[in-house]
Design a protein around this motif. Structure first.
Motif, short mmCIF file in Angstrom:
data_model
loop_
_atom_site.label_atom_id
_atom_site.label_comp_id
_atom_site.label_asym_id
_atom_site.label_seq_id
_atom_site.Cartn_x
_atom_site.Cartn_y
_atom_site.Cartn_z
N ALA A 134 0.81 -1.22 0.00
CA ALA A 134 0.00 0.00 0.00
C ALA A 134 0.85 1.27 0.00
CB ALA A 134 -0.92 0.00 1.21
N GLY A 135 2.17 1.14 0.10
CA GLY A 135 3.04 2.31 0.04
C GLY A 135 3.54 2.81 1.38
N GLU A 136 3.19 2.14 2.48
CA GLU A 136 3.66 2.55 3.81
C GLU A 136 5.13 2.18 3.97
OE1 GLU A 136 2.87 1.24 8.48
OE2 GLU A 136 1.64 0.39 6.90
N GLU A 137 5.93 3.12 4.46
CA GLU A 137 7.35 2.84 4.67
C GLU A 137 7.51 1.72 5.68
OE1 GLU A 137 9.68 6.29 5.65
OE2 GLU A 137 8.84 7.44 3.99
N ALA A 138 8.37 0.73 5.33
CA ALA A 138 8.57 -0.41 6.21
C ALA A 138 9.99 -0.48 6.74
CB ALA A 138 8.22 -1.71 5.49
N ALA A 139 10.98 -0.18 5.89
CA ALA A 139 12.38 -0.26 6.31
C ALA A 139 13.26 0.35 5.23
CB ALA A 139 12.80 -1.70 6.56
N GLU A 140 14.46 0.73 5.64
CA GLU A 140 15.46 1.19 4.70
C GLU A 140 16.82 0.75 5.22
OE1 GLU A 140 15.16 5.03 2.50
OE2 GLU A 140 17.07 5.46 3.50
N PHE A 141 17.58 0.08 4.37
CA PHE A 141 18.92 -0.39 4.75
C PHE A 141 19.93 0.22 3.81
CE2 PHE A 141 16.18 -4.36 4.51
CZ PHE A 141 15.61 -4.20 5.75
N HIS A 142 21.06 0.64 4.38
CA HIS A 142 22.17 1.17 3.59
C HIS A 142 23.37 0.25 3.85
CE1 HIS A 142 20.46 5.29 2.74
NE2 HIS A 142 19.59 4.77 3.58
N LEU A 143 23.88 -0.36 2.80
CA LEU A 143 25.01 -1.28 2.93
C LEU A 143 26.22 -0.73 2.18
CD1 LEU A 143 23.18 -4.65 2.15
CD2 LEU A 143 23.47 -3.54 4.37
N SER A 144 27.37 -0.86 2.78
CA SER A 144 28.61 -0.49 2.10
C SER A 144 28.80 -1.39 0.89
CB SER A 144 29.79 -0.65 3.06
OG SER A 144 31.00 -0.51 2.36
N LEU A 145 29.26 -0.81 -0.21
CA LEU A 145 29.54 -1.60 -1.41
C LEU A 145 30.86 -2.35 -1.32
CD1 LEU A 145 28.31 0.84 -4.18
CD2 LEU A 145 27.29 -1.34 -3.53
N ARG A 158 25.43 -9.46 5.05
CA ARG A 158 25.28 -8.01 5.18
C ARG A 158 23.87 -7.62 5.61
NH1 ARG A 158 29.09 -5.61 6.39
NH2 ARG A 158 28.39 -3.69 5.45
N LEU A 159 22.89 -8.44 5.24
CA LEU A 159 21.50 -8.15 5.59
C LEU A 159 21.07 -8.79 6.91
CD1 LEU A 159 19.78 -8.49 2.10
CD2 LEU A 159 20.14 -6.38 3.41
N SER A 160 21.97 -9.54 7.53
CA SER A 160 21.65 -10.22 8.78
C SER A 160 21.16 -9.22 9.82
CB SER A 160 22.89 -10.96 9.30
OG SER A 160 22.60 -11.60 10.52
N GLY A 161 20.03 -9.54 10.44
CA GLY A 161 19.42 -8.67 11.44
C GLY A 161 18.51 -7.60 10.85
N LYS A 162 18.61 -7.40 9.54
CA LYS A 162 17.79 -6.38 8.88
C LYS A 162 16.60 -7.01 8.17
CE LYS A 162 21.82 -3.44 8.01
NZ LYS A 162 22.72 -4.20 8.86
N VAL A 163 16.87 -8.14 7.51
CA VAL A 163 15.83 -8.87 6.79
C VAL A 163 16.27 -10.32 6.68
CG1 VAL A 163 16.74 -8.35 4.48
CG2 VAL A 163 14.33 -8.90 4.74
N GLU A 164 15.31 -11.21 6.78
CA GLU A 164 15.60 -12.63 6.62
C GLU A 164 15.16 -13.05 5.22
OE1 GLU A 164 13.47 -14.55 9.79
OE2 GLU A 164 14.35 -13.17 11.26
N ILE A 165 16.13 -13.60 4.46
CA ILE A 165 15.85 -14.06 3.10
C ILE A 165 16.39 -15.48 2.94
CG2 ILE A 165 15.74 -11.78 2.02
CD1 ILE A 165 18.67 -12.07 1.23
N ASP A 166 15.75 -16.24 2.08
CA ASP A 166 16.24 -17.59 1.81
C ASP A 166 17.34 -17.52 0.73
OD1 ASP A 166 14.88 -17.28 -0.61
OD2 ASP A 166 13.29 -18.68 -0.10
N ASN A 167 17.94 -18.68 0.45
CA ASN A 167 19.06 -18.71 -0.50
C ASN A 167 18.65 -18.28 -1.90
OD1 ASN A 167 20.91 -19.54 1.42
ND2 ASN A 167 20.55 -21.70 1.04
N ASP A 168 17.50 -18.75 -2.38
CA ASP A 168 17.08 -18.37 -3.73
C ASP A 168 16.80 -16.87 -3.84
OD1 ASP A 168 17.31 -20.96 -4.68
OD2 ASP A 168 15.21 -21.45 -4.32
N THR A 169 16.18 -16.31 -2.81
CA THR A 169 15.93 -14.87 -2.81
C THR A 169 17.25 -14.11 -2.80
OG1 THR A 169 13.82 -15.18 -1.68
CG2 THR A 169 14.81 -12.98 -1.54
N ALA A 170 18.21 -14.57 -2.00
CA ALA A 170 19.53 -13.93 -1.94
C ALA A 170 20.24 -13.99 -3.29
CB ALA A 170 20.39 -14.58 -0.86
N ARG A 171 20.14 -15.13 -3.97
CA ARG A 171 20.78 -15.28 -5.28
C ARG A 171 20.22 -14.27 -6.28
NH1 ARG A 171 23.76 -19.35 -6.99
NH2 ARG A 171 22.80 -19.34 -9.04
#
Length: 159
Positions: free
Chosen positions: A72-83, A133-146
């Motif tokens: 619906a467009g509600e802000e949920a999270a924002e993560f900034h990761l070093s490249l 790098r996303l640990s603690g910010k979002v949980e994703i499975d291996n396929d999603t991470a790939r």
């Protein structure tokens, strides 16, 4: 309901992708939207808006930005990761992809398969780095991470 239903890449100001990069992008987004797992854990004792989520990926100030909002467009999270942690694995991935695309045109299937196995290994390494790098910010499975790693590479290519 903890999944991604829309993905946008902010590639404004980036050079146009090669046909191969554009194809990788389309396939990764399509596959990601077909099946993914994207769970936002509670942070700082604040409730997490329920998914499904829309994800916008961008590079800002030399950082990888995950901008997450609800359907619906509600802000949920924002993560900034070093490249920085991604640079070498992305470079290796592009080099092996270039070899793979050339091999498909010129080499016998057995040699293409060997290069493809190496390509998948580097891709797996990139997805592991992303999950760390996303640990603690979002949980994703291996396929999603790939698939997300593929999209990071697409952005990195332009940046």
């Amino acid at each position: 309901m903890s999944h991604i239903v829309d993905i946008a890449l902010d590639d404004a100001g980036l050079p146009p992708p090669t046909p191969e990069i554009e194809q990788e992008r389309k396939v990764a987004i399509y596959d990601q939207l077909e099946e993914n797992s994207f769970v936002l854990p509670p942070r700082d004792a604040r409730p997490v808006p329920e998914g499904p989520y829309r994800l916008k990926l961008s590079i800002r100030d030399k950082r990888l930005v995950f901008d997450v909002c609800t359907e619906a467009g509600e802000e949920a999270a924002e993560f900034h990761l070093s490249l920085g942690p991604f640079r070498q694995v992305v470079k290796d991935y592009f080099q092996i992809c270039k070899s793979y695309f050339e091999a498909v045109k010129n080499l016998p299937p057995s040699q293409v398969e060997t290069i493809d196995m190496a390509r998948r290994g580097i891709h797996d390494e990139g997805s592991r780095v992303l999950q760390e790098r996303l640990s603690g910010k979002v949980e994703i499975d291996n396929d999603t991470a790939r698939r997300l790693f593929t999209l990071v590479c697409v952005l990195h290519f332009g940046g």
